[in-house]
Design an enzyme around this catalytic site. Structure first.
Site, PDB file in Angstrom:
ATOM      1  N   THR A  37       0.855  -1.180   0.030  1.00  0.00           N
ATOM      2  CA  THR A  37       0.016   0.069   0.147  1.00  0.00           C
ATOM      3  C   THR A  37       0.789   1.223   0.004  1.00  0.00           C
ATOM      4  O   THR A  37       0.285   2.196  -0.672  1.00  0.00           O
ATOM      5  CB  THR A  37      -0.852   0.054   1.115  1.00  0.00           C
ATOM      6  OG1 THR A  37      -1.981  -1.005   1.026  1.00  0.00           O
ATOM      7  CG2 THR A  37      -1.673   1.291   1.165  1.00  0.00           C
ATOM      8  N   SER A  79       1.905  -7.520  -0.869  1.00  0.00           N
ATOM      9  CA  SER A  79       2.750  -8.444   0.100  1.00  0.00           C
ATOM     10  C   SER A  79       2.169 -10.001  -0.068  1.00  0.00           C
ATOM     11  O   SER A  79       2.858 -10.924   0.265  1.00  0.00           O
ATOM     12  CB  SER A  79       2.739  -7.842   1.529  1.00  0.00           C
ATOM     13  OG  SER A  79       1.703  -8.302   2.125  1.00  0.00           O
ATOM     14  N   THR A 113       1.683  -4.560   4.248  1.00  0.00           N
ATOM     15  CA  THR A 113       1.789  -4.775   5.796  1.00  0.00           C
ATOM     16  C   THR A 113       1.223  -6.078   5.969  1.00  0.00           C
ATOM     17  O   THR A 113       1.224  -6.566   7.058  1.00  0.00           O
ATOM     18  CB  THR A 113       0.711  -3.745   6.370  1.00  0.00           C
ATOM     19  OG1 THR A 113      -0.547  -3.633   5.781  1.00  0.00           O
ATOM     20  CG2 THR A 113       1.415  -2.038   6.342  1.00  0.00           C
ATOM     21  N   ASP A 114       0.460  -6.606   5.097  1.00  0.00           N
ATOM     22  CA  ASP A 114      -0.228  -7.824   5.261  1.00  0.00           C
ATOM     23  C   ASP A 114       0.558  -9.175   5.707  1.00  0.00           C
ATOM     24  O   ASP A 114       0.241  -9.759   6.736  1.00  0.00           O
ATOM     25  CB  ASP A 114      -1.264  -8.325   4.169  1.00  0.00           C
ATOM     26  CG  ASP A 114      -2.368  -7.563   3.780  1.00  0.00           C
ATOM     27  OD1 ASP A 114      -2.364  -6.699   4.659  1.00  0.00           O
ATOM     28  OD2 ASP A 114      -3.048  -7.725   2.760  1.00  0.00           O
TER      29      ASP A 114
HETATM   30  N1  ASP Z   1      -2.720  -5.753   0.669  1.00  0.00           N
HETATM   31  C1  ASP Z   1      -1.574  -4.748   1.128  1.00  0.00           C
HETATM   32  C2  ASP Z   1      -0.251  -5.550   1.322  1.00  0.00           C
HETATM   33  O1  ASP Z   1       0.093  -6.173   2.150  1.00  0.00           O
HETATM   34  C3  ASP Z   1      -1.568  -4.157   2.253  1.00  0.00           C
HETATM   35  C4  ASP Z   1      -0.761  -3.074   2.968  1.00  0.00           C
HETATM   36  O2  ASP Z   1       0.356  -2.846   2.265  1.00  0.00           O
HETATM   37  O3  ASP Z   1      -1.186  -2.364   3.920  1.00  0.00           O
HETATM   38  O4  ASP Z   1       0.513  -5.449   0.058  1.00  0.00           O
END
Ligand code: ASP
Length: 343
Positions: A37, A79, A113-114
């Site tokens: 993100t 991710s 973040t995932d």
């Molecule tokens: N879907 C995103 C990821 O993990 C979520 C994020 O980056 O917050 O790539």
């Protein structure tokens, strides 16, 4: 007249020399972008986000007063597209950079973040260097109101250049708080304060005044696992336990070649009778079983029974450690010791 001009030229030259000296003295950090993100804009709610290159993300007002920041687009993916093969590639790149660039004060990795906590823990277990690796990301895309990426990146740079960050291994920087990679987990699907370390707390508060460590972190200047020649890791699956769960999922992943299983168990690592029978069948085939908890916090005793408890490692962290342990040995007693040593 000529004297005045000469004085002016001298003053100008001195200023340039001073600026050059200040730039030379500024610490250098390198940011490896992998996507997520933080590296996206637009289309957040519709799934049509566009990718933003890492050098664009680092155009942050004031950051060059903290460090000279180099960027490298290592990947640009969500991710969910990052797994063991990518972890190994990232390890190899960071190891090479630390070897080739003694001038780098630290390395920052931007990441979705995932699954950030899994990549960060893997790097923590496999990178051997005094200099820190700081993993960061954002919960909001770069063009959204209240976007958190620039703040997180600025804090990550502060951590990377701070002398107190040396010897602390891989850390996660999110929402003004710094965490040990081992301890941190994503606890909320959307909020910016999602990253927490339920049992152990954050390592430091980071703000424009500096980095304020308020507890010790396990110092890591040597890698626990040498993955320099590996291109893949042994298969380990996480199996959820829930009321009425049967043996189908466990039998299927064993048939697919799993060498280890982590049970995201109920309470202190429990599972149903049907799952228990499947686990015993798996163990009879040499599969190593680790029990963890689906509750989000608390310990599962490492114990002495046929399954190894994960301590306070959550299921996804226990999986990372079990994959690395199985890359070294199949011996359950040795793997139990590895889990014990990582509490
Ligand atoms: N879907 C995103 C990821 O993990 C979520 C994020 O980056 O917050 O790539």
């Amino acid at each position: 007249m000529r004297v005045i001009r000469n004085v002016a030229v001298l003053a100008c030259t001195l200023t340039l020399v001073q600026v050059a000296a200040a730039q030379a003295a500024k610490p250098v950090v390198r940011v490896l972008g992998t996507g997520g993100t933080i590296g996206s804009a637009g289309g957040y709610w519709t799934g049509n986000a566009t990718r933003v290159p890492i050098d664009q993300l680092l155009k942050i007002s004031g950051i060059d007063s903290v460090a000279t920041v180099e960027t490298e687009q290592f990947l640009n993916v969500s991710s969910s597209a990052i797994g063991p093969t990518r972890w190994l590639e990232l390890n190899h790149r960071i190891t090479d950079l630390f070897q080739q660039r003694p001038d780098l004060r630290g390395i920052i990795v931007t990441h979705g973040t995932d699954t950030m906590e899994e990549t960060a823990y893997f790097l923590d277990l496999t990178i051997g260097n005094e200099r820190p690796v700081v993993v960061t990301g954002s919960m909001r895309p770069s063009d959204m109101a209240g976007a958190d990426g620039a703040a997180n990146l600025t804090s990550a740079v502060r951590v990377a250049v701070d002398p107190a960050g040396q010897g602390r291994g891989t850390m996660v920087m999110m929402d003004d708080r710094l965490f040990a990679a081992r301890d941190v987990t994503k606890t909320n699907s959307t909020r910016v304060e999602t990253f927490q370390a339920p049992e152990r707390g954050a390592l430091a508060i980071v703000d424009p005044e500096g980095v304020f460590y308020h507890r010790k972190s396990p110092g890591r200047s040597t890698a626990q696992f040498d993955v320099g020649t590996l291109t893949d890791l042994p298969r380990v699956d996480v199996i959820y336990s829930y009321a009425g769960a049967d043996s189908v999922a466990i039998d299927a992943v064993v048939a697919a070649g799993a060498r280890g299983l982590v049970i995201a168990g109920v309470g202190r690592g429990g599972s149903t009778a049907s799952q228990g029978a499947a686990l015993r069948r798996a163990q009879a085939k040499g599969v190593v079983v680790v029990t963890s908890t689906r509750t989000g916090s608390g310990r599962v005793p490492i114990g002495t029974g046929s399954a190894i408890g994960s301590g306070d490692l959550n299921p996804q962290k226990a999986r990372v450690l079990l994959m690395l342990a199985l890359s070294r040995t199949n011996d359950a007693a040795q793997i139990r010791k590895i889990f014990s040593d990582n509490q």
